[in-house]
Design an enzyme around this catalytic site. Sequence first.
Site, PDB file in Angstrom:
ATOM      1  CD  GLU A  62      -3.169   0.862   1.979  1.00  0.00           C
ATOM      2  OE1 GLU A  62      -3.523  -0.320   2.105  1.00  0.00           O
ATOM      3  OE2 GLU A  62      -3.831   1.830   2.387  1.00  0.00           O
ATOM      4  CE  LYS A 118      -6.213   2.847   8.831  1.00  0.00           C
ATOM      5  NZ  LYS A 118      -5.803   3.041   7.440  1.00  0.00           N
ATOM      6  CD  GLU A 134       5.552  24.248   0.664  1.00  0.00           C
ATOM      7  OE1 GLU A 134       6.754  24.534   0.800  1.00  0.00           O
ATOM      8  OE2 GLU A 134       4.716  24.378   1.572  1.00  0.00           O
ATOM      9  CD  GLU A 138      -0.762   8.159   0.804  1.00  0.00           C
ATOM     10  OE1 GLU A 138      -0.271   7.810   1.896  1.00  0.00           O
ATOM     11  OE2 GLU A 138      -1.986   8.135   0.585  1.00  0.00           O
ATOM     12  NE  ARG A 195      -8.244  13.266   7.380  1.00  0.00           N
ATOM     13  CZ  ARG A 195      -7.849  12.611   6.304  1.00  0.00           C
ATOM     14  NH1 ARG A 195      -8.590  12.617   5.206  1.00  0.00           N
ATOM     15  NH2 ARG A 195      -6.715  11.934   6.296  1.00  0.00           N
ATOM     16  CG  ASP A 229      -3.070  10.900   5.225  1.00  0.00           C
ATOM     17  OD1 ASP A 229      -2.015  10.449   5.697  1.00  0.00           O
ATOM     18  OD2 ASP A 229      -3.853  10.228   4.539  1.00  0.00           O
ATOM     19  CD  GLU A 264       1.946   6.710  11.156  1.00  0.00           C
ATOM     20  OE1 GLU A 264       1.330   6.411  12.201  1.00  0.00           O
ATOM     21  OE2 GLU A 264       1.515   6.449  10.015  1.00  0.00           O
ATOM     22  CD  GLU A 317      -7.705   6.231   6.092  1.00  0.00           C
ATOM     23  OE1 GLU A 317      -6.904   5.321   5.889  1.00  0.00           O
ATOM     24  OE2 GLU A 317      -7.590   7.384   5.645  1.00  0.00           O
TER      25      GLU A 317
HETATM   26  C1  GCU Z   1      -3.503   7.355   4.145  1.00  0.00           C
HETATM   27  C2  GCU Z   1      -3.237   6.397   3.025  1.00  0.00           C
HETATM   28  C3  GCU Z   1      -3.829   5.055   3.286  1.00  0.00           C
HETATM   29  C4  GCU Z   1      -3.372   4.556   4.655  1.00  0.00           C
HETATM   30  C5  GCU Z   1      -3.686   5.581   5.713  1.00  0.00           C
HETATM   31  C6  GCU Z   1      -3.128   5.241   7.079  1.00  0.00           C
HETATM   32  O1  GCU Z   1      -4.838   7.706   4.190  1.00  0.00           O
HETATM   33  O2  GCU Z   1      -3.740   6.918   1.830  1.00  0.00           O
HETATM   34  O3  GCU Z   1      -3.391   4.197   2.277  1.00  0.00           O
HETATM   35  O4  GCU Z   1      -3.975   3.353   4.965  1.00  0.00           O
HETATM   36  O5  GCU Z   1      -3.126   6.802   5.361  1.00  0.00           O
HETATM   37  O6  GCU Z   1      -2.183   5.896   7.483  1.00  0.00           O
HETATM   38  O7  GCU Z   1      -3.611   4.352   7.745  1.00  0.00           O
END
Ligand code: GCU
Length: 675
Positions: free
Chosen positions: A157, A279, A508, A390, A333, A362, A384, A283
């Site tokens: 991912e 986690k 940026e 990304e 958020r 994020d 973190e 999400e």
């Molecule tokens: C971002 C990312 C996801 C990931 C998430 C996380 O949103 O796009 O792919 O799972 O962060 O940190 O859990």
Amino acid sequence: MDKDYTKLWLDYSKRKDMGNGALFKTISVFDFSNPEGFPVIQNALEELTKGAAGMLGVIPLVLSGDRSAESAGVQFPKGTLSIRRMEDLGPETYHVIEHEGKLHLHAGDENGVLYGAFEILRRIAMEQPLTGMDVTKTPDCPFRMLNHWDNLDGSIERGYSGKSFFFENDEILVNDRTEQYARLIASVGINAVVINNVNVKNAASLLITDTYFAKVAELSGVFSRYGIKLYLSLNFASPMEIGGLNTVDPLEPQVIFWWESKMAEIFAKIPNLGGFLVKADSEGRPGPFTYDRTQADGANMLADIVKKYGARIIWRAFVYNCQQDWRDTKTDRACAGYNSFKPVDGTFRDNVILQVKNGPMDFQIREGVSSLLGGMEKTNEMLEVQIAQEYTGQQIDLCYLMPMFREILDFKTYCGKEKDTVADIISGRCFGNKNTGIAAVTNTGNDRNWTGNDLAAANLYGFGRLACDLSLSPEQIAREWIALTYGNDPVVMETILKMLLESREIYESYTSPLGVGWMVTPSVHYGPFVDGYEYSRWGCYHRADHAGIGIDRTKEGSDYVSQYHEPNTSLYNDIRTCPEELLLFFHHVPYTYRLKSGKTLIQHIYDSHFEGYERALGLQESWKSLKDRLPLEVYHRVEERLIRQVANAREWRDQVNTYFYRKSGIPDEKGREIY
Ligand code: GCU
């Protein structure tokens, strides 16, 4: 034999000796002499031997003994490197000193020896003399961790460097590459690694079952020989998904009982397991909120159970509502993490570590620093960051992240303690918390060069070095990395240094400056799509209309500013004092607003994007100038990325400028082409 990957900064090729060879005739080891008992020492010795042979052409004689030999008055001849334990040095600490032609490496434990060895090797590689060396070092962060977002099918991912080298078709791989990886990250001081994605699904849920125990244990063995603890991402819903229960309520006795027996099994089968990363309520991942329990209820339940195994629960603070209605302009958020966690500060167990993303959104190219850093005084915290790029160019576009990390670490939280920066918090200096540290979502894969873009390896190297020494400057780290990777050619050094140091600012400027962030292609997160997330459920909006742009997080708006301590709250709340690079992160601003430069906001948007594109071209030119000085393969790999970066910058420039010209109707003062 040639392996199908590069050695990165551990390629021990011939260097100028600087008299260092004379110090490597013999290596004597005391207190750590039994190879079975001290595998980390064996690796340290092997490394020193390899390094001395490769870089200096010396093959040292390795001797071991115990302290009785020394107290019996054994005198080392000149040219000896002696290694011994010094209890008073403490965990992971080393002291390297040269004295009268002898080198002494004293360490508190095995990791200390390994890190001391790598410090010595780094100096040799950088062509610095060891004569006169006198360095004592304890890593600043107790936990220095890499988070892999690797899935068991082999995909990663947000991975931009090929496939996973841990997993393939639901199998775990343990091979030479795993070994080289452990070596690589140990060399920059990493002491913890999470091997699987935080989104634990499908086969990954079975990592804590018999299906995978043997292989995970093998992997864990490889890491432990380099002083690294293996961690697993855990599915909070495991009692349902693999245990057949119909609840995962953390206060339910049957759930607790299930975890107790599961953990007993796991820790019996996987030695050296450091614990778990979770986690939850994030999400779509299940969590305690489903049962009206707090985040602390969830984390503590697991922490209590794993305590007797000396393990930790790393609990992510990335909790927010990802089902937001974009019509709802009140919900922000950015406020969510603090609102979920601040009320339970002080209730987490000692072996829980809250893992907090650097910003409240994020991993954007620029965000305010998370209000949870400085906000949670009585909770162990781990910062973190994401070196997988990304939102910062996906290892196509060059983006050396150390300047960003430096700013975050130096951020003063004003939490009321004397040492109040983020660096102070994650080193434990601020609140005196013991289990603190830093984690990076990592950027490696099975590409030959590990990180897709060769230059992205600077982020992996830099992250480790910074985690050990929170005071290092981006320039110092870059200089080290360039010297270790490409040697000491001054033209190569200065050219790449400049490219790296400018790269974040350049990225940026042609993407989303002034802290507005996002505007990326949804899901993929590469390339522009100004309204891509504007009417979505994800809570990341720019709120642009014909008159202005930006998110009002002031007291009049979502009031996110009030989650900071004063004077930060007032600083951000007032548009006149808000740092301009974060202007649109905190304020909704008219296009006609004048910045400190005297330019209007809209003109700044145009200028920034036009200039950003030109500067991306400049990066390409700089690289071209190195063509005859670098291995051709390396040259071409990076060249190919820079071509794509320039195309990306052009797309960003034109889409963003066109979008805001059409919205505002205000032309570019310089009359440049906008569509
Ligand atoms: C971002 C990312 C996801 C990931 C998430 C996380 O949103 O796009 O792919 O799972 O962060 O940190 O859990």
